[in-house]
Design an enzyme around this catalytic site. Structure first.
Site, PDB file in Angstrom:
ATOM      1  N   CYS A  44     -99.930  26.329 -15.360  1.00 24.58           N
ATOM      2  CA  CYS A  44     -99.410  24.989 -15.618  1.00 24.58           C
ATOM      3  C   CYS A  44     -97.968  24.899 -15.120  1.00 24.58           C
ATOM      4  O   CYS A  44     -97.232  25.882 -15.127  1.00 24.58           O
ATOM      5  CB  CYS A  44     -99.473  24.680 -17.113  1.00 24.58           C
ATOM      6  SG  CYS A  44     -98.895  23.007 -17.526  1.00 24.58           S
ATOM      7  N   ASP A  46     -95.661  23.577 -16.616  1.00 25.88           N
ATOM      8  CA  ASP A  46     -94.779  23.606 -17.788  1.00 25.88           C
ATOM      9  C   ASP A  46     -93.652  24.628 -17.612  1.00 25.88           C
ATOM     10  O   ASP A  46     -93.908  25.784 -17.271  1.00 25.88           O
ATOM     11  CB  ASP A  46     -95.624  23.963 -19.024  1.00 25.88           C
ATOM     12  CG  ASP A  46     -94.876  23.722 -20.327  1.00 25.88           C
ATOM     13  OD1 ASP A  46     -93.783  24.318 -20.502  1.00 25.88           O
ATOM     14  OD2 ASP A  46     -95.378  22.956 -21.164  1.00 25.88           O
ATOM     15  N   ARG A  48     -92.036  26.262 -19.568  1.00 24.87           N
ATOM     16  CA  ARG A  48     -92.023  27.405 -20.506  1.00 24.87           C
ATOM     17  C   ARG A  48     -92.977  28.511 -20.093  1.00 24.87           C
ATOM     18  O   ARG A  48     -93.106  29.507 -20.809  1.00 24.87           O
ATOM     19  CB  ARG A  48     -92.405  26.902 -21.913  1.00 24.87           C
ATOM     20  CG  ARG A  48     -91.448  25.864 -22.471  1.00 24.87           C
ATOM     21  CD  ARG A  48     -92.045  25.161 -23.672  1.00 24.87           C
ATOM     22  NE  ARG A  48     -93.226  24.382 -23.320  1.00 24.87           N
ATOM     23  CZ  ARG A  48     -93.961  23.677 -24.181  1.00 24.87           C
ATOM     24  NH1 ARG A  48     -93.633  23.664 -25.457  1.00 24.87           N
ATOM     25  NH2 ARG A  48     -95.009  22.999 -23.771  1.00 24.87           N
ATOM     26  N   HIS A 100    -102.059  27.366 -21.315  1.00 26.64           N
ATOM     27  CA  HIS A 100    -101.122  27.725 -22.384  1.00 26.64           C
ATOM     28  C   HIS A 100    -101.322  26.810 -23.572  1.00 26.64           C
ATOM     29  O   HIS A 100    -101.632  25.627 -23.427  1.00 26.64           O
ATOM     30  CB  HIS A 100     -99.673  27.693 -21.890  1.00 26.64           C
ATOM     31  CG  HIS A 100     -99.170  26.306 -21.590  1.00 26.64           C
ATOM     32  ND1 HIS A 100     -98.367  25.604 -22.461  1.00 26.64           N
ATOM     33  CD2 HIS A 100     -99.355  25.501 -20.535  1.00 26.64           C
ATOM     34  CE1 HIS A 100     -98.079  24.429 -21.944  1.00 26.64           C
ATOM     35  NE2 HIS A 100     -98.669  24.325 -20.763  1.00 26.64           N
ATOM     36  N   CYS A 103    -100.098  22.778 -24.532  1.00 26.65           N
ATOM     37  CA  CYS A 103    -100.003  22.127 -23.215  1.00 26.65           C
ATOM     38  C   CYS A 103    -100.029  20.603 -23.386  1.00 26.65           C
ATOM     39  O   CYS A 103    -100.960  20.044 -23.974  1.00 26.65           O
ATOM     40  CB  CYS A 103    -101.170  22.571 -22.341  1.00 26.65           C
ATOM     41  SG  CYS A 103    -101.128  21.858 -20.679  1.00 26.65           S
TER      42      CYS A 103
HETATM   43 ZN   LIG Z   1     -99.211  22.665 -19.725  1.00 28.38          ZN
END
Ligand SMILES: [Zn+2]
Length: 254
Positions: A44, A46, A48, A100, A103
């Site tokens: 992803c 993302d 993080r 994750h 998400c």
């Molecule tokens: Zn995500």
């Protein structure tokens, strides 16, 4: 950290480059010659979930493709090109699809939240949600997003596995294994969803076993956040009986 300016980023970069060169003289000149990663990470976007940091891999060791909610769509030239390059040119040995927990894309899909243009992308996860709606609705509400995160990984592993790139690679005997993992933003740990696909076993059976494990795992949310150990070898831990195509859930450890 939160107030980093763009100038700070360049300063950090220079410091990092200098430190790397001090610690490992010639590191960057070695990278110039070639990249020979064994791993491809499909994750992803993302912020993080940074592939290299999570896995302790250096520049040059993991080939990365990221998008919102780690989706591999059959007609997505971007993802398919990355996979093709990784498999055909770089000869990676492992492709991990990494979802994750927590998400935003998965949550939006689950709750039907409109976010704009990305709704059309997230629609792919809603297709996953709809395919598994009976299971999801049977689970406690608070674990459905995490279960859908894992189901989405299972679906995307299949999407990679049925791509022409992988079908062709396996048919010429190339050794590449696709894995489904999930990352915990809450604890920094990776979980192996134990649906590794190397082209030698029935994809359908592996997929069904993975979905059964996910259902079993999240129907007992008290056990859900325990770490799933990686199987050490064939037949140990939780090699699922369901790999033979039966629909029985694997052992509780899975
Ligand atoms: Zn995500």
């Amino acid at each position: 950290m939160p107030d980093n300016t763009l100038d700070d980023l360049f300063a950090h970069n220079r410091a990092w480059s200098a430190q790397m060169e001090r610690d490992r003289p010639g590191f960057f000149t070695g990278l110039v010659k070639q990249q020979t990663p064994k791993y491809m990470w499909i994750g992803c976007s993302d912020s993080r979930v940074p592939a290299n940091q999570i896995t302790g891999l250096d520049p040059g060791e993991v080939f990365v493709h990221r998008n919102v909610a780690n989706i591999v769509v059959h007609s997505d030239l971007n993802a398919l090109s990355a996979i093709q390059f990784a498999v055909d040119m770089l000869k990676v040995e492992h492709i991990m699809v990494v979802g994750h927990y927590g998400c935003g894309g998965v949550k939006a899909a689950l709750d039907g939240i409109r976010v704009g243009l990305a709704d059309n992308w997230i629609r792919h996860i809603q297709d996953v949600r709809d395919r598994h709606h009976v299971m999801l609705e049977s689970l406690p509400e608070e674990v459905r997003a995490d279960a859908l995160c894992e189901l989405n990984v299972a679906e995307q592993v299949v999407n990679v596995a049925v791509s022409t790139v992988m079908v062709d690679a396996w048919s010429r005997g190339q050794k590449v294994t696709i894995h489904g993992w999930a990352f915990g933003v809450h604890d920094g740990l990776l979980q192996d969803l134990q649906m590794s696909v190397d082209g030698s076993k029935s994809l359908d059976a592996i997929y069904k076993a993975a979905v059964q494990r996910i259902r079993y795992k999240w129907s007992k949310p008290g056990e859900a956040l325990t770490i799933t150990p990686r199987p050490k070898a064939e037949g140990t831990l939780s090699q699922p009986a369901a790999l033979d195509g039966s629909t029985e859930p694997a052992s509780p450890a899975a």
